[in-house]
Design a protein around this motif. Structure first.
Motif, short mmCIF file in Angstrom:
data_model
loop_
_atom_site.label_atom_id
_atom_site.label_comp_id
_atom_site.label_asym_id
_atom_site.label_seq_id
_atom_site.Cartn_x
_atom_site.Cartn_y
_atom_site.Cartn_z
N ASN A 484 72.37 -60.14 -40.10
CA ASN A 484 73.01 -59.25 -41.05
C ASN A 484 74.51 -59.28 -40.86
N SER A 516 64.27 -61.99 -39.44
CA SER A 516 63.48 -61.48 -40.56
C SER A 516 64.29 -61.27 -41.83
N SER A 517 65.63 -61.36 -41.75
CA SER A 517 66.43 -61.16 -42.95
C SER A 517 67.76 -61.87 -42.80
N ILE A 518 68.40 -62.11 -43.93
CA ILE A 518 69.71 -62.77 -43.92
C ILE A 518 70.47 -62.26 -45.13
N ASP A 519 71.80 -62.18 -45.02
CA ASP A 519 72.58 -61.82 -46.21
C ASP A 519 73.69 -62.83 -46.46
N TYR A 520 74.43 -62.65 -47.56
CA TYR A 520 75.35 -63.70 -47.96
C TYR A 520 76.49 -63.91 -46.98
N VAL A 552 66.71 -68.89 -49.08
CA VAL A 552 68.09 -68.44 -49.28
C VAL A 552 69.06 -69.54 -48.86
#
Lengths: 588, 588
Positions: A484, A516-520, A552
């Motif tokens: 993140n 478990s997650s990624i952002d730009y 992504v």
């Protein structure tokens, strides 16, 4: 053909009706339990309702005192919640009404002014209603357990100590904790002996009755009727101990007044009768000056955020605790609705903000209440007290009410939690202690500080994920949670320092199994890292990416993105690559 | 023996000396590069410094206009950063000075008052210095890429459009974007033809020169000396295009003024000479009223949070970008120190807040600067302009300065990022768009709204972890990240609904392979869950817990805690248990 259509339509009508009925049942939980109501339930609800009623009357008078209002406002605030919760509540045990903590919170915003108190209830109800409609119950998830504990422990001390002045019979002591502490001890030589003796006797009586209740509860083992009846009597007095002590003290005071000696500080004149049904005042005319609505709202200030939220928190925490104990589930947003409607409607009966009461909910549950219908009995008892008993309240000694409050809040002071936190998770002591100590200054500052600190601790975890670095010829770095944005710089900095800014740049395998997650922001940082690794002629390989994350990264068209299923595969691919490179070099 | 001790002591002394020297080198990076300084570097630094100098002078005049200050304040703010950064900076490329965005931000707080501007620089420097000392550089991690992009794109439009009024030669247009937009179009019939023609010509010239620079840069392939020299001349004019256009426009305006025709809006009277060295004013006497320090600080208001933070952000973002491009690392906290000292000292030379300039840093880097020493040359050029060229600035047409600004900010408007975000991570469009649109209202609101929204999106992820539920006879639930307090209620609710509140309660295996952290709120919730599972006579088994997490759970003495290495082991243990249970039942 027409018949069929008609029949189809009727089925549809019935389905729709049933759908609407189901939806209505969700919004009016009374529809769920009322059709199944039985005589057995009625019996239990009657007993429980009466017991709670005998508890709520003296407590309401006492808590109004904590809120800095005339005692009748405590009763004004005690009945509407019983009726509303019966319609809307999802827990059988919860009883809404004035509580020690809410009274303490209100005291700091309303400045002894009933008009402000009622307006606060109205606005608080409105805000809670809006939150219920917008399904904002989840906001309470961000108040952690250490913060709640710090707050309740601190509030128990503040409220308890705030009653010491009444036990001592002191006057003109300020509200703020530190000032109160100072002035109570400074003026201690003004102690009224009558109040002190009555206060201490009341406390002793309450403690003894509580101990008796815990140890002498009626059990199924008693076969002799006499034993059973004796136990029942003890249990009844012990459970209704607050009412019993207050009535006894009032009788003593009455006797003294009749004989012309004024040894006790008594409640004094109260307004008799039921509160009028009228909307809250949106302006105030104090004689000297008139306050418009905007000024009144400004005076309430931060209370408009703190009171609705803490009201919800207290109510839901209690509902949750008893739901867990008695094995049922509550609906957060429905509970929110119930309390919002209670405060909103309450303000039309001159109530100040209420919430779920821990003590009375416990009494309700212990007495074996079966449905929220018990609340109706409680509400009726409060109304009867208002209508007929108010003249008697004149003689209630303040020291007796103080004793009731002190005994009610004492169990809320949970010193054991410090030991537990120290043993289990030392870091969580920080928000606990911060909240605890700040609450002595101002309750709302303490809560906000605790929430902010635990928020920061949470964000710090997100910003500084643990990176396990190991050397397998190339560097293998295991990421431990999401990618993140706050961790972008840290991740990039670690890779630079470990792999690129060394005398011989090294390849890196990023093990993303746990990601478990990624952002730009991270995608952008990875783009930059891939370029740097390419410039340094080493590889950056991702391994074990989950599908969602990989999609992504692929969508971002990252130049030179390499991905393998496992770290082993990545190691193999790197060693093959290395061999080819060495081969190329030997050809040159 | 004594000799040895003496020798030992001398070694220790030398070690200590070297340790202190190393520490000093970290705080004064000039000590790292100065001993290695060479003639070649001097040559490159001289050329780069001059080129940046020719860019900064016209830009400084123009940005002072954006900040709503007399033009000389732009130059007052442009030199001190060059000298300070040379001593303290960790990037060879960065140049500190007035920038379009900082000027825009300042404009909304200082209200055209130079005294306020200088005080703001002082306080801003102080705050940045304190942040540097407290190592608070990490706070910038919480500003995500979409927020930065939204802000810079919006600022580019705001600043660019803010100059349209100067191109059109309009007067008395308010500062706020929407009002500016409205009044610019309402008053468009008052356009001065002279200003319009000059403005458009300047823009055209700047664009052509920029295109020429990009396509006609000198390359190593040119062998003919003539070609090389021609390219060099073109490149020089193109790089110093701002200075060139401004000087040309000023000459035209001068000629017109001499011939007695006033066709252009010109800069007008400016104060000549170097700014005096004096501390900023901590009170203000406007003639009508005197403002004490507290009132001045109150007027600056939110600026005291926004300006220091955005100054840091802009400077660090630029330093980071060029460090990445030119392959070196910057030290966040040292950069923070450099900019803090610059603003603090700058306020003694009547500077307004400055930060790193993207445009000039790019020029510096492209011209091939080797060390921060190039800044000294730039600083000297600014000082010379202040000392000798101020009378000439009188004739600079405002339209020409507007053209310089418009061309400088145009590349900052990054419309492509919308497409990229849509393709890669649609959710990140939300903070981008919120920041972008809110910034038109008030820049600081936009940034804060963006930060808060991305913070909420982050917390939402933490509060609602993905729970992968699968059915293997018993339920297997895979947790996907940390167990942090906001997720307590959600986890517990899921377990209740899936396993306990069904007609036949079911056992659950919680697969915690990916769980990297836990806090006490969760421990407490788990205690509650274990009890509920026990009451329902089903099991809750944890599998794959890491050591650190397991230690916390064991420390909490949870009754009935079961843990296995893997899900398979848990399944096996459950089936054995089941067999035993059935066996027990059959015996009964």
């Amino acid at each position: 053909m027409e018949l069929l259509t008609a029949r189809g339509r009727s089925v549809w009508e019935r389905m729709k009706a049933s759908f609407w009925y189901e939806a209505l049942k969700k919004k009016l939980p009374i529809l769920v339990w009322l059709p199944r109501y039985s005589v057995k339930w009625l019996q239990m609800d009657l007993i429980a309702g009466m017991t709670v009623g005998l508890t709520v009357v003296p407590q309401a008078l006492a808590y109004a005192e904590v809120a800095g209002l005339p005692v009748q406002y405590g009763l004004y605030s005690s009945f509407i919640g019983c009726f509303i919760y019966c319609l809307l509540g999802t827990s059988k045990d919860v009883t809404l009404g004035p509580t020690a903590i809410m009274s303490l919170l209100c005291a700091s915003y309303i400045g002894h002014d009933p008009v402000q108190a009622v307006l606060l209830a109205f606005l608080c109800g409105l805000i809670q209603l809006v939150m219920a409609i917008m399904h904002l119950g989840f906001l309470l998830d961000f108040i952690s357990y250490p913060v709640i504990k710090g707050f309740t422990s601190s509030a128990a001390l503040t409220i308890g100590f705030g009653q010491v002045k009444n036990i001592l019979g002191l006057h003109d002591i300020p509200q703020q904790f530190f000032l109160q502490f100072y002035y109570t001890f400074r003026n201690i030589y003004e102690t009224r002996v009558g109040d002190l003796i009555l206060g201490l006797t009341s406390i002793a009586l309450l403690v003894v009755l509580k101990v008796m209740k815990d140890s002498l509860a009626p059990t199924d083992e008693d076969t002799a009727v006499v034993v059973k009846v004796c136990r029942m009597v003890v249990w009844f007095f012990a459970t209704a101990r607050n009412a019993f002590v207050v009535v006894a003290a009032a009788l003593v005071a009455y006797a003294c007044e009749l004989s012309g000696t004024k040894v006790f500080t008594i409640t004094g004149k109260t307004t008799q009768g039921l509160p009028p049904f009228k909307p809250p005042q949106f302006y105030e005319d104090t004689g000297n000056e008139s306050l418009p609505f905007s000024e009144m709202v400004k005076d309430l200030g931060g209370g408009l955020a703190v009171i609705p939220l803490m009201g919800l928190l207290e109510s839901l925490a209690i509902a949750k605790a008893f739901a867990s104990q008695n094995e049922y589930r509550i609906d957060y947003n429905q509970e929110l609705l119930a309390i919002g409607v209670t405060n909103l409607l309450g303000s039309f009966f001159s109530a100040y903000p209420v919430t779920g009461s821990f003590g009375r909910t416990a009494v309700n549950s212990q007495t074996g209440v079966c449905t929220p219908a018990g609340g109706i009995v409680t509400g009726v008892i409060v109304l009867l007290s208002l209508a007929f008993l108010m003249p008697l309240f004149y003689y209630i000694p303040k020291a007796a009410l103080a004793a009731v409050i002190i005994c009610a809040v004492a169990p809320m002071f949970d010193y054991k939690v410090v030991k537990t936190l120290w043993k289990v998770k030392k870091l969580d002591l920080l928000p606990f202690l911060l909240t605890f100590f700040m609450c002595f200054w101002e309750v709302q500052y303490g809560i906000v500080a605790g929430i902010v600190l635990s928020g920061f601790m949470l964000l710090y975890k997100v910003a500084r994920p643990k990176l396990e670095v190991s050397d397998h010829g190339v560097l293998v770095i295991v990421l431990d949670s999401g990618l993140n944005f706050p961790s972008a710089e840290y991740l990039s900095d670690t890779l630079y320092r470990q792999a690129l800014l060394v005398s011989h740049p090294r390849s890196v395998i990023l093990d993303c199994r746990h990601v478990s997650s990624i952002d730009y922001t991270l995608v952008n940082e990875i783009q930059d890292l891939l370029q740097q690794f390419r410039l340094n002629k080493v590889s950056l390989i991702f391994s074990g990416l989950r599908i969602a994350i990989l999609e992504v990264l692929l969508a971002a068209d990252l130049k030179g993105l390499e991905h393998t299923e496992s770290v082993e595969e990545a190691l193999q691919s790197l060693s093959e690559h290395h061999v080819v490179q060495e081969h190329d070099q030997s050809l040159c």
